[in-house]
Design a protein around this motif. Sequence first.
Motif, PDB file in Angstrom:
ATOM      1  N   HIS B 194     -11.600   5.797   5.226  1.00 26.71           N
ATOM      2  CA  HIS B 194     -10.489   6.359   4.457  1.00 26.71           C
ATOM      3  C   HIS B 194     -10.958   6.832   3.086  1.00 26.71           C
ATOM      4  O   HIS B 194     -10.537   7.875   2.590  1.00 26.71           O
ATOM      5  CB  HIS B 194      -9.368   5.336   4.291  1.00 26.71           C
ATOM      6  CG  HIS B 194      -8.181   5.918   3.602  1.00 26.71           C
ATOM      7  ND1 HIS B 194      -7.150   6.519   4.265  1.00 26.71           N
ATOM      8  CD2 HIS B 194      -7.891   6.052   2.289  1.00 26.71           C
ATOM      9  CE1 HIS B 194      -6.274   6.974   3.393  1.00 26.71           C
ATOM     10  NE2 HIS B 194      -6.700   6.703   2.187  1.00 26.71           N
ATOM     11  N   GLY B 198      -9.819  10.492   2.927  1.00 28.49           N
ATOM     12  CA  GLY B 198      -8.528  10.575   2.251  1.00 28.49           C
ATOM     13  C   GLY B 198      -8.532  11.596   1.131  1.00 28.49           C
ATOM     14  O   GLY B 198      -9.515  11.708   0.394  1.00 28.49           O
TER      15      GLY B 198
ATOM     16  N   HIS D 194     -10.389   5.968   8.251  1.00 31.85           N
ATOM     17  CA  HIS D 194      -9.129   6.676   7.989  1.00 31.85           C
ATOM     18  C   HIS D 194      -8.144   6.476   9.146  1.00 31.85           C
ATOM     19  O   HIS D 194      -6.944   6.302   8.939  1.00 31.85           O
ATOM     20  CB  HIS D 194      -9.367   8.162   7.771  1.00 31.85           C
ATOM     21  CG  HIS D 194      -8.119   8.887   7.409  1.00 31.85           C
ATOM     22  ND1 HIS D 194      -7.690   9.046   6.124  1.00 31.85           N
ATOM     23  CD2 HIS D 194      -7.156   9.427   8.190  1.00 31.85           C
ATOM     24  CE1 HIS D 194      -6.536   9.670   6.118  1.00 31.85           C
ATOM     25  NE2 HIS D 194      -6.188   9.930   7.360  1.00 31.85           N
ATOM     26  N   GLY D 198      -4.980   5.085   7.446  1.00 39.69           N
ATOM     27  CA  GLY D 198      -4.065   6.184   7.165  1.00 39.69           C
ATOM     28  C   GLY D 198      -2.666   5.925   7.690  1.00 39.69           C
ATOM     29  O   GLY D 198      -2.492   5.390   8.784  1.00 39.69           O
TER      30      GLY D 198
END
Lengths: 346, 346, 346, 346
Positions: B194, B198, D194, D198
């Motif tokens: 992430h 992200g 992610h 996420g």
Amino acid sequence: MIKVGIVGGTGYTGVELLRIMAVHPDAEIVTITSRSEAGMPVTDMYPNLRGYCDGLAFTDPDDQQLAECDVVFFATPHGVAMRSVQTLLNAGTRIVDLSADFRLRDLSVWQQWYGMEHEASELAGEAIYGLPETARSRIREARLVANPGCYPTAVQLGFLPLLEERLVDPSRLIADAKSGASGGGRQGKVAMLHGEVGESFKTYGASGHRHLPEIREGLERASGGPVGVTFVPHLIPMVRGIEATLYADLKDPSQFDRLQALYEERFSDEPFVDVMPFGTHPETRSVRGGNMCRIALHRQENSSVVIVSAVIDNLVKGAAGQAVQNMNLMCGLSETAGLDIPALLP
Amino acid sequence: MIKVGIVGGTGYTGVELLRIMAVHPDAEIVTITSRSEAGMPVTDMYPNLRGYCDGLAFTDPDDQQLAECDVVFFATPHGVAMRSVQTLLNAGTRIVDLSADFRLRDLSVWQQWYGMEHEASELAGEAIYGLPETARSRIREARLVANPGCYPTAVQLGFLPLLEERLVDPSRLIADAKSGASGGGRQGKVAMLHGEVGESFKTYGASGHRHLPEIREGLERASGGPVGVTFVPHLIPMVRGIEATLYADLKDPSQFDRLQALYEERFSDEPFVDVMPFGTHPETRSVRGGNMCRIALHRQENSSVVIVSAVIDNLVKGAAGQAVQNMNLMCGLSETAGLDIPALLP
Amino acid sequence: MIKVGIVGGTGYTGVELLRIMAVHPDAEIVTITSRSEAGMPVTDMYPNLRGYCDGLAFTDPDDQQLAECDVVFFATPHGVAMRSVQTLLNAGTRIVDLSADFRLRDLSVWQQWYGMEHEASELAGEAIYGLPETARSRIREARLVANPGCYPTAVQLGFLPLLEERLVDPSRLIADAKSGASGGGRQGKVAMLHGEVGESFKTYGASGHRHLPEIREGLERASGGPVGVTFVPHLIPMVRGIEATLYADLKDPSQFDRLQALYEERFSDEPFVDVMPFGTHPETRSVRGGNMCRIALHRQENSSVVIVSAVIDNLVKGAAGQAVQNMNLMCGLSETAGLDIPALLP
Amino acid sequence: MIKVGIVGGTGYTGVELLRIMAVHPDAEIVTITSRSEAGMPVTDMYPNLRGYCDGLAFTDPDDQQLAECDVVFFATPHGVAMRSVQTLLNAGTRIVDLSADFRLRDLSVWQQWYGMEHEASELAGEAIYGLPETARSRIREARLVANPGCYPTAVQLGFLPLLEERLVDPSRLIADAKSGASGGGRQGKVAMLHGEVGESFKTYGASGHRHLPEIREGLERASGGPVGVTFVPHLIPMVRGIEATLYADLKDPSQFDRLQALYEERFSDEPFVDVMPFGTHPETRSVRGGNMCRIALHRQENSSVVIVSAVIDNLVKGAAGQAVQNMNLMCGLSETAGLDIPALLP
């Protein structure tokens, strides 16, 4: 086939009702109203429903059309349902109100938090607070159900066993709750822009939020007496999901060992509450798109503080899913009809 | 009830197969293998499936168990299926391979891009490329289906009518495609953290990606001749969804007016391709969790450039959903069984 | 110390100007106007600036106050600057207009895309298009600079060397560009809510976007002749950053080998253009918060298609940072003053 | 010019140190080590630093090179610094350790939480806990500073005035804290992909996290006696930022009115603590990229519960920024040198 109407269907709760009803085996949407979007096909606004709602368009509200429905959902701002439901009830239509109009017993508190006179105090007395885990049999008989708020659903389900069994000090409960941005609705407000919400995290309403009195009333029903609860909501940079971390002081710390069994037993017959193993960490994505509430308990060292983490999808168990669950109960359908949806992970 | 096995079920494709199969009316998962996680209950890894797969645990691969299945899905890294499927085929089990092992006709190209010898060239000749919109009848008869890659699904569906009708210059097609991070799989790679993905956006594989030869072969099948295609993938800071923006030169610009009708007609019988109104903008969320591909056409001023935007959920139509669609065809079930899932919006 | 004013400072461009100017060594904000927020301290709206702009409040626009500034930035909707700048120019104030009012040479095109009469055609003739990489010396002398749009900045910088050297077919350029949501501004529009933008990706303006004519004019200046360019913007579920993937046909494919050197040479003296190694993948986060444009080139197999990926921060090099760069040039300051900001990664 | 070395510079703390030092007026990085990446130019890993660190490459750790530095930052996993710093201290180099090795007074607690013997107990006794707001003068004199953890920084700063003034019941403090994913580091762990982080939110470490004993020690120093604190961390689907919501019971509710003034006074001379107006909601983005901690107080109705919300950037005030602040103090530089960075909003 149960005939269903939706009043005020353009928001996120509206589209979520449509998504669930699209595959409901025993009910169908026959009318959906919106003053501002009358005439627009539903699928123009919500292309995910292309193929499911192709004939359906928003219409101006029409009492007669609505009165032909078996059930009408109100997905309106507060203040609308209280002025509208009597006519429909007279016609024999049953109502699930997703707004706040009938959620509070104490109307003076309602008036204080919602800033207007309550115009249907008798109906407020009749309305059943639609948390099936606490009021299933009454919901079955109800004409008018007040669908709980999103935060209150997560917070109440998380605290219930502790309060019902009088195991914790009711005077200082803490509910630190976090929600995705869809909880803020689909109005064009600067504060809810992606540019404002994205990649940031904050409290809001920390000095007092409208869900606080609803939570307090619910917890007092469960505990049978006054409670002191502090409730702080937070905004998560994501679309869906609520996580509530709850803190309570166990009166007798030696009782900690039986809490897991207590929770499991309390919810063993509940189709939409999942007590996870002790010490696990429920993720909001584990309930995304589904009607489940997942709960886990934690203890730090030998503390007397019970830590509960509860997650729901704010648009499903926190709104449209719970509304359909209530409709199912009111109409004698299987409680899980249309709601057998595995959550979307990842 | 069709008995189904999954080989290599711990990745995102695996959990997605489980989610879809959990509500499939005519098929059930009877075995799911994982060398690394053998013994772990599926719901420990994927709590969203609690209540759906409660008895199921990952097991070491066991040919005998798998051979008792009617259909086996391979959700493995490339190189595994080509070594494993012959035994199962001999036992009468049918195979949907979600890996790349059988996707290419030209094995020298396969070997160049995947960096290993292909060990099952005869089966590669037998395997059917499982894009139902182009090979439905052959899939029905197939023992071995190569499930298309995610990008190739979106790119082929978007270009198909233009190439089948020989309307565009096939020598300079451009596919600018973007994917959410779940396309990168569930291995612990720094690049997919992430913290890396992200709030950022980038190209990757811009000098050459393994899906390029698969796309080229597919487009050449459609056009009946050589094509020149440039394919650039991008990484979107989100979990699910692919959008492909496609560019092609119309040979005769006066034909632009008939393109919309052409697309609508080409896909009119397709349950999982939705041609949206001309000039609209398909969103990945309009297909999230569902098996649909939505497509829209655009033109800028009087340009001869056809612009096509196609969206799919990379884990559904781009992987597990299409695999179930193929299974349905192979087993004589309704093509849409288990796939009647409205997308999750918002 | 250069005295600076901002007209219309409540949007994302406004706060970004303030952030940059807060640490600018040679210039200071002395007035910032907003009709709607007059009286509000800047730090109430933008708490990140607490400690930097503590005495500053939004005021009603006041020509006299603005006329005392050396430079005034217009961060207003289109149509405002063209009605306001003459008075300030008469007073000797220099103007950087971040809106679209003076970006196009061809006012009939402007009127077509912006839907209103242009009310300052003479000034439009005088205004310099403020892309320093193409017009540095003229910007130094300018009274009125039209600050380029965000997409046009990335697209022009990425294409420039190819067009200036006449290396590619100018008749079919493709610019597939993607932007974070802050590019949509800070107005309360439903389409820009987090609930709409989050976890989704889509094209928009694919049939024609206002930046298309600006891009075309810029590319025609570079190429010295007509260009045909297709420009498709996309919305990324993130806050900041633009990536543009550009496609062009090399007239002579054997020239591919010299392109990297050409780009490096073209931009060798540019403080804010970074040509990365051939075949690398610029990430938007590598320029987040900084004024840099990073560019990389790619080739697939032996194709004649040149692939260029260019990234900028839409609010910095795509708006406020470039505006400060222009101000620096106009005022004889160091071009990089206030802009020596390493990007924020991760 | 202060000469600075970094040991273990490939993680997010490393790149953040580089970003800050890149514009530090009085200090420069002369060596950065990484066993795994020795030989790689820093800008290959972190392209945001192109133009700032162009000559710098990771090297194998070399005590002699490090000993030539005035200050060395350890940005290593726990267990490394405690084995390495004595040699450097002997050479006169001063150390800021960003790992946990020297954060705890009680080494038996350290050993319990970190699962290894502490190998430098004497140095642990000498090390100063580097929270400048509580230990500025001792940091100035220190040879070895233990840079606080990210959560402990936010939680301590938020609670400090209440505990120093003995205004709250110290036996039941609650810290509900939330962090972006960069806090999880830059190792290839599945849990931090992610695809996992996420669009989801969850608790982690709710039954006990390594920052709990550090928080407890810090709060006990402040209160001068034992404290009971419950600390629950959460993972936010974003990259940077920590928000901590703190709950404490005021012994005398009538004291609520003086709390705001107390906080303002306590931090009035602190360059990096900003007490916001009572009842406001600090956002993590208001400190993104900057070294500030912003704090606000809240009260619900007439409750005795003090609610404090504190935000920091976990990589800046929670790690690299605070480390530079400590270096500045140790070297007699201006405390804010290199840290005068307005936060990036939006």
